[in-house]
Design an enzyme around this catalytic site. Structure first.
Site, short mmCIF file in Angstrom:
data_model
loop_
_atom_site.label_atom_id
_atom_site.label_comp_id
_atom_site.label_asym_id
_atom_site.label_seq_id
_atom_site.Cartn_x
_atom_site.Cartn_y
_atom_site.Cartn_z
N GLY A 11 -7.77 37.26 45.92
CA GLY A 11 -7.74 38.22 44.71
C GLY A 11 -7.59 39.73 44.61
N ASN A 12 -7.65 40.38 45.70
CA ASN A 12 -7.69 41.77 46.10
C ASN A 12 -6.31 41.73 46.25
OD1 ASN A 12 -10.36 42.94 45.79
ND2 ASN A 12 -10.75 41.95 47.60
N LYS A 131 -21.50 37.09 46.51
CA LYS A 131 -20.08 37.14 45.72
C LYS A 131 -19.68 38.40 45.54
CE LYS A 131 -15.79 35.95 45.44
NZ LYS A 131 -14.76 35.72 46.77
N LYS A 217 -13.23 31.36 47.17
CA LYS A 217 -12.25 30.89 47.18
C LYS A 217 -11.51 30.20 48.45
CE LYS A 217 -9.03 33.72 48.52
NZ LYS A 217 -8.56 33.92 49.91
N LYS A 279 -13.55 33.25 55.66
CA LYS A 279 -12.09 32.96 55.92
C LYS A 279 -12.27 31.84 57.31
CE LYS A 279 -9.48 36.49 53.78
NZ LYS A 279 -10.33 36.68 52.79
#
Length: 322
Positions: A11-12, A131, A217, A279
């Site tokens: 998103g960033n 989050k 995500k 991640k």
């Protein structure tokens, strides 16, 4: 060729810099990113795109609060903000990718699937939210906002400032996975699990209800990759390769590492909890199930990374050299 590959966009990555976060700015960032994804599609890969929404959900929540304070409009629940950002960002990626294919003369269709993701209402993150969403603030700004909103929680995010945190339960099932599979089999480029998916809980009578949270995500993407049996998972980030000893004189970029090597680096605390660690954890989860390989790189390196000329590649085990 033709292997199913999932590409996760952060998103960033859709907000280039503070002060350039309008919808038009976001679309320009999307246009830049889809060029690199289109390269993969043109090379013959079946691509599924997922995306984050942390900044966008934060903006949506703040807009809702201002509208409520100033005009008395009903406040929007967090789960609906997630759904709105999933549709809005999905629309931009879908349109930009369709236009990019038209420029290249590629006969490819794109579809966005509004995706619900099942979570457990007993997930401990509902008690201890982790989050980050929305903009970055200074310590003084975050303290002032906590005074105005006593129930809000903030964390320091990777040296970039302070951000509000909301519940982020672990995903346990992709509700629309069969629809996503059908579209892939019909040769669509699919955009799915936007913002980690719309969090829902399942009742004993098999009905769903939305719940206020934002699913990570990368974890949702990893679960989707597992459930649709993708071969490759690509997680995009702000750097071309993952590094150990990041920011230190002995910083080292990682090119190809095994599951065991990755776990060792995790134990040595090389991956920050607020940025790279999710991640890495999502990558290992995918590989320990059915996944073949994970690539972590920046969007502009996608074309080279898929050919093993860039990015960090995490594989099941090292192939012995005879």
């Amino acid at each position: 060729m033709g292997e199913v590959t999932i590409v996760a966009i952060g998103g960033n990555a859709l907000v280039k810099e503070n002060g350039r976060d309008s919808i038009q700015d976001q679309y320009e960032a999307v246009q830049e990113t889809v060029v690199h994804i289109a390269d993969m599609v043109e090379a013959g890969y079946k691509v599924v795109v997922t995306h984050g929404n942390g900044p966008q959900v934060g903006f949506g929540l703040r807009r809702s609060e201002i509208a409520n304070e100033v005009a008395g409009m009903p406040a929007m629940p967090l789960v609906n903000c997630v759904a709105d950002t999933q549709g809005g960002i999905g629309y931009q990626i879908q349109q930009a990718m369709t236009n990019e294919f038209a420029k290249r003369g590629l006969n490819k269709k794109v579809a966005t699937v509004i995706t619900q993701v099942e979570v457990s209402s007993d997930d401990p993150n509902f008690v201890n939210p982790t989050k980050p969403v929305g903009s970055f603030f200074t310590l003084d700004q975050s303290e002032k906002m906590k005074e105005e909103h006593p129930d809000w929680k903030f964390i320091e995010d990777s040296g970039r400032g302070y951000r509000r945190v909301v519940p982020s339960p672990k995903p346990i099932n992709i509700v629309e996975k069969d629809a996503i599979k059908m579209l892939i089999d019909s040769d669509f480029v699919v955009i799915a699990v936007g913002g980690g998916g719309i969090p829902v809980v399942k009742s004993a009578n098999n009905t769903y209800e939305g719940i206020d949270a934002v699913i990570d995500k990368d974890f949702a993407t990893s679960l989707l990759a597992e459930q649709i049996e993708a071969e490759t998972l690509i997680i995009t980030t702000g750097v071309s390769r993952v590094c150990i000893n990041f920011g230190k004189p002995n910083q080292k970029a990682l090119e190809k590492i095994t599951i065991e090597e990755t776990k060792q680096y995790m134990e040595e605390n090389h991956f920050p909890a607020g940025s790279m660690l999710p991640k890495i954890e999502a990558s290992l989860s995918f590989l320990e199930k059915k996944g073949k390989r994970v690539i972590i790189t920046n969007p502009e390196s996608l074309k080279e990374a898929i050919k093993e000329e860039a990015g960090t590649h995490i594989i099941k085990e090292q192939i012995a050299v005879l």
